[in-house]
Design an enzyme around this catalytic site. Sequence first.
Site, mmCIF file in Angstrom:
data_model
loop_
_atom_site.group_PDB
_atom_site.id
_atom_site.type_symbol
_atom_site.label_atom_id
_atom_site.label_comp_id
_atom_site.label_asym_id
_atom_site.label_seq_id
_atom_site.Cartn_x
_atom_site.Cartn_y
_atom_site.Cartn_z
ATOM 1 N N ASN A 75 -24.501 4.945 -1.673
ATOM 2 C CA ASN A 75 -25.895 4.525 -1.489
ATOM 3 C C ASN A 75 -26.617 5.741 -0.914
ATOM 4 O OD1 ASN A 75 -28.376 3.566 -0.830
ATOM 5 N ND2 ASN A 75 -27.635 1.675 0.129
ATOM 6 N N HIS A 101 -27.465 0.124 -4.366
ATOM 7 C CA HIS A 101 -28.664 -0.102 -3.552
ATOM 8 C C HIS A 101 -28.694 -1.543 -3.076
ATOM 9 C CE1 HIS A 101 -30.276 3.805 -4.410
ATOM 10 N NE2 HIS A 101 -29.998 3.601 -5.682
ATOM 11 N N SER A 103 -31.595 -3.014 -1.888
ATOM 12 C CA SER A 103 -32.838 -3.539 -2.471
ATOM 13 C C SER A 103 -32.856 -3.199 -3.969
ATOM 14 C CB SER A 103 -34.048 -2.936 -1.754
ATOM 15 O OG SER A 103 -34.155 -1.554 -2.053
ATOM 16 N N ARG A 112 -39.975 5.332 -6.028
ATOM 17 C CA ARG A 112 -38.558 4.917 -6.117
ATOM 18 C C ARG A 112 -38.113 4.680 -7.564
ATOM 19 N NH1 ARG A 112 -37.485 3.750 -0.629
ATOM 20 N NH2 ARG A 112 -39.338 2.918 0.377
HETATM 21 O O1 CA2 Z 1 -32.032 -0.386 -1.285
HETATM 22 C C1 CA2 Z 1 -31.356 0.579 -0.913
HETATM 23 O O2 CA2 Z 1 -30.170 0.483 -0.598
HETATM 24 C C2 CA2 Z 1 -32.039 1.945 -0.739
HETATM 25 O O3 CA2 Z 1 -31.089 2.949 -1.059
HETATM 26 C C3 CA2 Z 1 -32.445 2.038 0.717
HETATM 27 C C4 CA2 Z 1 -33.220 3.304 1.037
HETATM 28 C C5 CA2 Z 1 -34.388 3.500 0.074
HETATM 29 O O4 CA2 Z 1 -35.009 4.749 0.313
HETATM 30 C C6 CA2 Z 1 -33.938 3.425 -1.374
HETATM 31 O O5 CA2 Z 1 -35.085 3.527 -2.200
HETATM 32 C C7 CA2 Z 1 -33.235 2.116 -1.661
HETATM 33 C C8 CA2 Z 1 -33.757 3.239 2.465
HETATM 34 C C9 CA2 Z 1 -32.678 3.188 3.498
HETATM 35 C C10 CA2 Z 1 -33.298 2.969 4.842
HETATM 36 O O6 CA2 Z 1 -32.572 1.953 5.472
HETATM 37 C C11 CA2 Z 1 -33.144 1.251 6.470
HETATM 38 C C12 CA2 Z 1 -32.562 0.056 6.776
HETATM 39 C C13 CA2 Z 1 -33.087 -0.731 7.751
HETATM 40 C C14 CA2 Z 1 -34.198 -0.309 8.439
HETATM 41 C C15 CA2 Z 1 -34.787 0.895 8.128
HETATM 42 C C16 CA2 Z 1 -34.255 1.685 7.141
#
Ligand code: CA2
Length: 145
Positions: A75, A101, A103, A112
Amino acid sequence: MAKPIYILNGPNLNLLGQREPEIYGSDTLDDVKAMCERACKDQGYGLKFAQTNIEGELVDLVQEAGSKGAALLINPAAYTHTSVALYDAIKAVDIPVIEIHISQPAAREAFRQTSYVAQAASGSISGLGINSYLLGLEAAILKLK
Ligand code: CA2
């Protein structure tokens, strides 16, 4: 001794469960690790699980997975959408690589919509919460059979 499965996590995933639960759920990264440890053990695999906020460290870990791992789940978090270095590192390994991922980036912001990692990985699983990790493990293990 069989090679372990590597699961690598990119920037800010150390905050999982602490912010934005409406997007990422309320489980922590330690919960995800424990869940993956159980799933690997059930299937007879060891697990190396890591998180880093540093792009170069992720590249080092992808290279390590390529020589010491049976398969890689990654991830890459925000580096998904920016990192040619990760694309090149994944292209250079000869093991199954599954992009994960929590999300569904395809249903989110325009920035994204591009994944460099998807263009190098064997497959991608998105949008299923932390179950994306379990389904990614299943996919990697099927590829190893
Ligand atoms: O959905 C996913 O797993 C992502 O890889 C998560 C990333 C995002 O930039 C990708 O587009 C999709 C963000 C990770 C940040 O994780 C956090 C989790 C909780 C609170 C704040 C940030």
